[in-house]
Scaffold this active site. Structure first.
Site: not given
Length: 154
Positions: A52, A59
């Protein structure tokens, strides 16, 4: 097809360090042995990771890349290294997914390309990102991705 088509590859057949960034990664192309035939090639990366850009938290995504080759194919080891370079790269889901597609189009100039990015939930919301270059060539079999929409624990 002779093996001399592989002589200009820098990464295949040897130990290669993971690129520090997606921009530094070297995507390599090889001649398509069947440029006269429209067919589909599929790469699946069920453990794609990035960061992120705001929080630095990891992620995770399940990527499916389908393409109808033109004169060139993407060399699979170089693609694996390119995708792995996102591991320490901060970008939103949409940016990662579309950037991968655009880079592949720039390197191999496929007749058609589609990428499906099934991102696991962030903040309780899964994000799926889809991109394609246009309609697939006529008579090319394009199967479903086989990835189910996120359902949580249900």
């Amino acid at each position: 097809m002779s093996k001399d088509i592989y002589q200009n590859l820098d990464q295949l057949g040897q130990q290669t360090a993971l690129p520090a960034t997606p921009e530094a990664a070297q995507l390599e192309a090889v001649p398509n042995p069947h440029p006269d035939v429209d067919y589909l090639a599929r790469f699946v990366a069920p453990e794609f990771t990035s960061l992120c850009p705001v929080t630095g938290q990891p992620d995770f995504a399940h990527l499916v890349i389908d393409y109808c080759p033109g004169d060139h194919l993407v060399e699979s080891k170089s693609l694996k290294l390119y995708l792995s370079a996102f591991r320490n790269h901060g970008a939103f889901h949409e940016d990662c997914t579309v950037a991968i597609a655009k880079r592949l189009v720039a390197v191999i100039a496929p007749k058609w390309l589609r990428i499906s990015g099934y991102w696991y939930p962030r903040g309780g919301i899964p994000i799926d990102v889809f991109y394609q270059t246009g309609l697939p060539p006529e008579h090319v079999y394009v199967p479903e991705t086989g990835v189910q929409p996120y359902r949580g624990r249900g």
